[in-house]
Design a protein around this motif. Structure first.
Motif, mmCIF file in Angstrom:
data_model
loop_
_atom_site.group_PDB
_atom_site.id
_atom_site.type_symbol
_atom_site.label_atom_id
_atom_site.label_comp_id
_atom_site.label_asym_id
_atom_site.label_seq_id
_atom_site.Cartn_x
_atom_site.Cartn_y
_atom_site.Cartn_z
ATOM 1 N N PHE A 117 23.816 15.329 -5.742
ATOM 2 C CA PHE A 117 24.350 16.555 -5.313
ATOM 3 C C PHE A 117 24.944 16.777 -6.638
ATOM 4 O O PHE A 117 25.357 17.840 -6.881
ATOM 5 C CB PHE A 117 24.995 15.747 -4.877
ATOM 6 C CG PHE A 117 24.558 15.868 -2.789
ATOM 7 C CD1 PHE A 117 23.696 16.709 -2.960
ATOM 8 C CD2 PHE A 117 24.957 14.832 -2.023
ATOM 9 C CE1 PHE A 117 23.041 16.433 -1.422
ATOM 10 C CE2 PHE A 117 24.266 14.901 -1.019
ATOM 11 C CZ PHE A 117 23.392 15.758 -0.456
ATOM 12 N N THR A 124 18.982 24.681 -3.415
ATOM 13 C CA THR A 124 18.782 24.309 -1.927
ATOM 14 C C THR A 124 18.550 23.267 -1.476
ATOM 15 O O THR A 124 16.933 23.431 -1.933
ATOM 16 C CB THR A 124 18.081 26.134 -1.207
ATOM 17 O OG1 THR A 124 18.818 26.716 -1.587
ATOM 18 C CG2 THR A 124 18.419 25.477 0.050
ATOM 19 N N MET A 127 17.647 18.781 4.300
ATOM 20 C CA MET A 127 17.506 17.436 4.314
ATOM 21 C C MET A 127 17.210 17.531 5.723
ATOM 22 O O MET A 127 17.436 17.823 6.683
ATOM 23 C CB MET A 127 18.560 16.769 3.327
ATOM 24 C CG MET A 127 18.520 15.584 3.939
ATOM 25 S SD MET A 127 20.641 14.462 3.148
ATOM 26 C CE MET A 127 20.696 15.055 1.650
ATOM 27 N N PHE A 135 23.605 13.246 5.141
ATOM 28 C CA PHE A 135 24.203 13.996 5.327
ATOM 29 C C PHE A 135 26.346 14.679 4.449
ATOM 30 O O PHE A 135 26.441 15.825 4.419
ATOM 31 C CB PHE A 135 23.385 14.718 6.481
ATOM 32 C CG PHE A 135 24.653 14.847 7.611
ATOM 33 C CD1 PHE A 135 25.709 14.787 8.182
ATOM 34 C CD2 PHE A 135 23.005 13.584 8.372
ATOM 35 C CE1 PHE A 135 25.636 14.713 9.601
ATOM 36 C CE2 PHE A 135 23.433 13.305 9.804
ATOM 37 C CZ PHE A 135 24.490 13.531 9.899
ATOM 38 N N CYS A 138 27.169 17.412 2.128
ATOM 39 C CA CYS A 138 26.043 18.717 2.713
ATOM 40 C C CYS A 138 27.741 20.161 2.949
ATOM 41 O O CYS A 138 27.979 18.971 3.789
ATOM 42 C CB CYS A 138 24.215 18.239 3.772
ATOM 43 S SG CYS A 138 22.993 17.346 3.187
ATOM 44 N N VAL A 141 25.656 21.343 8.346
ATOM 45 C CA VAL A 141 24.428 20.474 8.783
ATOM 46 C C VAL A 141 23.719 20.445 10.307
ATOM 47 O O VAL A 141 24.689 21.656 10.953
ATOM 48 C CB VAL A 141 25.329 19.106 9.235
ATOM 49 C CG1 VAL A 141 24.618 17.918 10.263
ATOM 50 C CG2 VAL A 141 25.949 17.854 8.291
#
Length: 146
Positions: A117, A124, A127, A135, A138, A141
């Motif tokens: 990250f 992009t 995952m 996650f 992220c 989600v």
């Protein structure tokens, strides 16, 4: 889909799967699967970003060290970091990350995801994971239940 230029897609999308492949070649040669014209300086930078360069520098043959079939001479975390360095060399716009850290303990998984990250830039990530902490970083989600 049959009308799309697959080579254009492969040039823009990088994959890191649960069972990604490393070959019974040197670290350098495995990295070159990310970009075969990569210079040594670019390999060192990619490995530094993937936080594996310190380990490689400790090896007697450095980048020229043979790693064994599927990277058997490396730990799980080292294999993942080497494959991530290969992705950094490829420099795709989209990275598909399919259960890529499932074989790692939570500490290694957290370090690898944090590193990804931090180095993502404008990439992009797609995952796929069963682990909630995977996650956590992220932006969006989507969950599915079967």
């Amino acid at each position: 889909m049959d009308q799309m230029d697959r080579s254009a897609i492969y040039g823009k999308v990088g994959f890191l799967m649960q069972e990604s492949s490393l070959f019974h070649l040197s670290i350098r040669e495995n990295l070159m699967f990310g970009r075969e014209d990569a210079t040594e300086a670019e390999m060192v930078e990619a490995c530094t970003r993937a936080r594996i360069m310190d380990f490689i520098r400790e090896l007697p043959e450095g980048l020229d060290t043979l790693i064994g079939e599927n990277g058997i001479r490396l730990s799980g975390g080292q294999r993942q970091r080497l494959m991530i360095a290969r992705l950094f060399l490829q420099d795709p716009e989209v990275i598909v990350f399919d259960e890529a850290t499932s074989a790692l303990d939570y500490l290694n998984e957290g370090e690898i995801l944090e590193m990804l990250f931090q180095n993502a830039g404008d990439k992009t990530f797609l995952m796929v994971t069963h682990r909630r902490n995977s996650f956590a970083g992220c932006g969006k989600v989507v969950t599915f239940e079967l």
